[in-house]
Motif scaffolding. Sequence first.
Motif, PDB file in Angstrom:
ATOM      1  N   GLU A   1      93.034 -19.735  11.075  1.00  0.00           N
ATOM      2  CA  GLU A   1      93.500 -18.535  11.527  1.00  0.00           C
ATOM      3  C   GLU A   1      94.584 -18.489  12.746  1.00  0.00           C
ATOM      4  O   GLU A   1      95.511 -17.900  12.914  1.00  0.00           O
ATOM      5  N   ILE A   2      94.111 -19.491  13.599  1.00  0.00           N
ATOM      6  CA  ILE A   2      94.679 -19.495  14.864  1.00  0.00           C
ATOM      7  C   ILE A   2      96.077 -20.212  14.823  1.00  0.00           C
ATOM      8  O   ILE A   2      97.138 -19.776  15.317  1.00  0.00           O
ATOM      9  N   ALA A   3      96.239 -21.144  13.893  1.00  0.00           N
ATOM     10  CA  ALA A   3      97.455 -21.981  13.547  1.00  0.00           C
ATOM     11  C   ALA A   3      98.481 -21.022  12.738  1.00  0.00           C
ATOM     12  O   ALA A   3      99.642 -21.119  13.234  1.00  0.00           O
ATOM     13  N   VAL A   4      97.854 -20.089  11.807  1.00  0.00           N
ATOM     14  CA  VAL A   4      98.539 -19.305  11.320  1.00  0.00           C
ATOM     15  C   VAL A   4      99.223 -17.983  12.050  1.00  0.00           C
ATOM     16  O   VAL A   4     100.420 -17.923  12.187  1.00  0.00           O
ATOM     17  N   ALA A   5      98.483 -17.571  12.857  1.00  0.00           N
ATOM     18  CA  ALA A   5      98.907 -16.701  13.777  1.00  0.00           C
ATOM     19  C   ALA A   5     100.057 -17.304  14.865  1.00  0.00           C
ATOM     20  O   ALA A   5     100.925 -16.598  15.019  1.00  0.00           O
ATOM     21  N   ARG A   6      99.707 -18.403  15.288  1.00  0.00           N
ATOM     22  CA  ARG A   6     100.651 -19.258  16.093  1.00  0.00           C
ATOM     23  C   ARG A   6     102.112 -19.266  15.369  1.00  0.00           C
ATOM     24  O   ARG A   6     103.176 -19.184  16.056  1.00  0.00           O
ATOM     25  N   ALA A   7     102.046 -19.946  14.335  1.00  0.00           N
ATOM     26  CA  ALA A   7     103.268 -20.064  13.669  1.00  0.00           C
ATOM     27  C   ALA A   7     103.980 -18.756  13.230  1.00  0.00           C
ATOM     28  O   ALA A   7     105.231 -18.813  13.439  1.00  0.00           O
ATOM     29  N   MET A   8     103.458 -17.652  13.090  1.00  0.00           N
ATOM     30  CA  MET A   8     104.112 -16.477  12.689  1.00  0.00           C
ATOM     31  C   MET A   8     104.770 -15.896  13.884  1.00  0.00           C
ATOM     32  O   MET A   8     105.815 -15.521  14.093  1.00  0.00           O
ATOM     33  N   ALA A   9     103.940 -16.167  15.237  1.00  0.00           N
ATOM     34  CA  ALA A   9     104.427 -15.625  16.297  1.00  0.00           C
ATOM     35  C   ALA A   9     105.754 -16.401  16.707  1.00  0.00           C
ATOM     36  O   ALA A   9     106.727 -16.007  17.315  1.00  0.00           O
ATOM     37  N   ARG A  10     105.756 -17.739  16.646  1.00  0.00           N
ATOM     38  CA  ARG A  10     106.867 -18.777  16.954  1.00  0.00           C
ATOM     39  C   ARG A  10     108.048 -18.486  16.269  1.00  0.00           C
ATOM     40  O   ARG A  10     109.205 -18.736  16.612  1.00  0.00           O
TER      41      ARG A  10
ATOM     42  N   ALA B   1      89.262 -21.224   8.198  1.00  0.00           N
ATOM     43  CA  ALA B   1      88.251 -21.263   9.333  1.00  0.00           C
ATOM     44  C   ALA B   1      89.249 -20.712  10.611  1.00  0.00           C
ATOM     45  O   ALA B   1      90.411 -20.507  10.561  1.00  0.00           O
ATOM     46  N   GLU B   2      88.385 -20.588  11.684  1.00  0.00           N
ATOM     47  CA  GLU B   2      89.013 -19.929  12.780  1.00  0.00           C
ATOM     48  C   GLU B   2      90.235 -20.755  13.209  1.00  0.00           C
ATOM     49  O   GLU B   2      91.189 -20.188  13.814  1.00  0.00           O
ATOM     50  N   VAL B   3      90.061 -22.036  13.366  1.00  0.00           N
ATOM     51  CA  VAL B   3      91.358 -22.761  13.542  1.00  0.00           C
ATOM     52  C   VAL B   3      92.441 -22.710  12.745  1.00  0.00           C
ATOM     53  O   VAL B   3      93.514 -22.719  13.092  1.00  0.00           O
TER      54      VAL B   3
ATOM     55  N   ALA C   1      99.626 -19.203   5.449  1.00  0.00           N
ATOM     56  CA  ALA C   1      98.328 -19.723   5.433  1.00  0.00           C
ATOM     57  C   ALA C   1      98.276 -20.957   4.261  1.00  0.00           C
ATOM     58  O   ALA C   1      97.465 -21.952   4.389  1.00  0.00           O
ATOM     59  N   LEU C   2      99.523 -21.071   3.771  1.00  0.00           N
ATOM     60  CA  LEU C   2      99.530 -22.188   2.768  1.00  0.00           C
ATOM     61  C   LEU C   2      99.661 -23.615   3.407  1.00  0.00           C
ATOM     62  O   LEU C   2      99.408 -24.504   3.054  1.00  0.00           O
ATOM     63  N   GLY C   3     100.205 -23.345   4.522  1.00  0.00           N
ATOM     64  CA  GLY C   3     100.324 -24.571   5.383  1.00  0.00           C
ATOM     65  C   GLY C   3      99.079 -25.157   5.632  1.00  0.00           C
ATOM     66  O   GLY C   3      99.113 -26.370   6.335  1.00  0.00           O
ATOM     67  N   ARG C   4      97.893 -24.514   5.662  1.00  0.00           N
ATOM     68  CA  ARG C   4      96.681 -25.006   6.114  1.00  0.00           C
ATOM     69  C   ARG C   4      95.865 -25.655   4.992  1.00  0.00           C
ATOM     70  O   ARG C   4      94.891 -26.225   5.053  1.00  0.00           O
ATOM     71  N   LEU C   5      96.450 -25.698   3.593  1.00  0.00           N
ATOM     72  CA  LEU C   5      95.873 -26.474   2.679  1.00  0.00           C
ATOM     73  C   LEU C   5      95.431 -27.787   2.853  1.00  0.00           C
ATOM     74  O   LEU C   5      94.166 -27.944   2.341  1.00  0.00           O
TER      75      LEU C   5
END
Length: 271
Positions: free
Chosen positions: A116-125, A112-114, A98-102
């Motif tokens: 959370e989606i980016a964090v989940a996508r990065a962990m999945a990849r 924000a929701e966007v 999540a630090l990547g979203r700072l």
Amino acid sequence: MSLGLQDALVTLDGRTILSDMGLTVRPGRFVGLVGPNGAGKTTLLRVLAGLITPARGRVDLDGRPLAGLAREERARRIAALFQGGGVGWPMTVREIVALGRLPHRRAFASLAEVDEIAVARAMARTDIAHLADRTEPTLSSGERMRALLARALAVEAPWLLVDEPVTALDPAHQLDAMALLRSVSRDGTGVVAVLHDLTLAARFCDRLVVLAGGRLIADGTPEEALTDVLLARVFGVKAERGWASDGTRYILPWARSGAQTEERDDVTTTG
């Protein structure tokens, strides 16, 4: 769009680290920086990230001086992962990513929701979703590297700069990481990575930039850049070449050539 520098000179502690350095990279390409130890690869990556200011020359991002951009804008445009870039305290993997979203959030604002989606996508990849609640001290070195790579991916920046992304990874995850970086570039991101494994670099990268002695020695496709003559002069090795069962051409450093020199004059630029 482009990220690059021309005729750059970089000195650190009175020593010349990079000289006459020119390099331009574009979106949608996976570029590998290769060369022997001490060639200046990581320094060049730090210059492109705006972390080191050249003594001569400048870094331009889309035709604008990178140094003139606000720190927040630079962080949104260029995501970077360097060796030794741990977090230093026991955060969970999800919190690390999540630090990547700072760069996209106001100070102290919740995700924000966007985000959370980016964090989940990065962990999945990066195949670390199952590690989401583990804390950083409990991770292996390979798991930590994948978490930090996910943090960089979570920025979702147009440019991704990574220093030795397969270090500490087992063979399966090395292949996964390289395939992921190539996939990220195919999605339109400009990816530049410092690599030591010439076999992986030649297989996955679109373009290889070879450095030695702080100078650019070759720049082109893997076949153009990693010639037998260059491998002997720059790396001091001979290579075996062939075709894999899937039709992919491979190069495998196999033996010392006994001919390694720090080639500084025979510069070949092919692409």
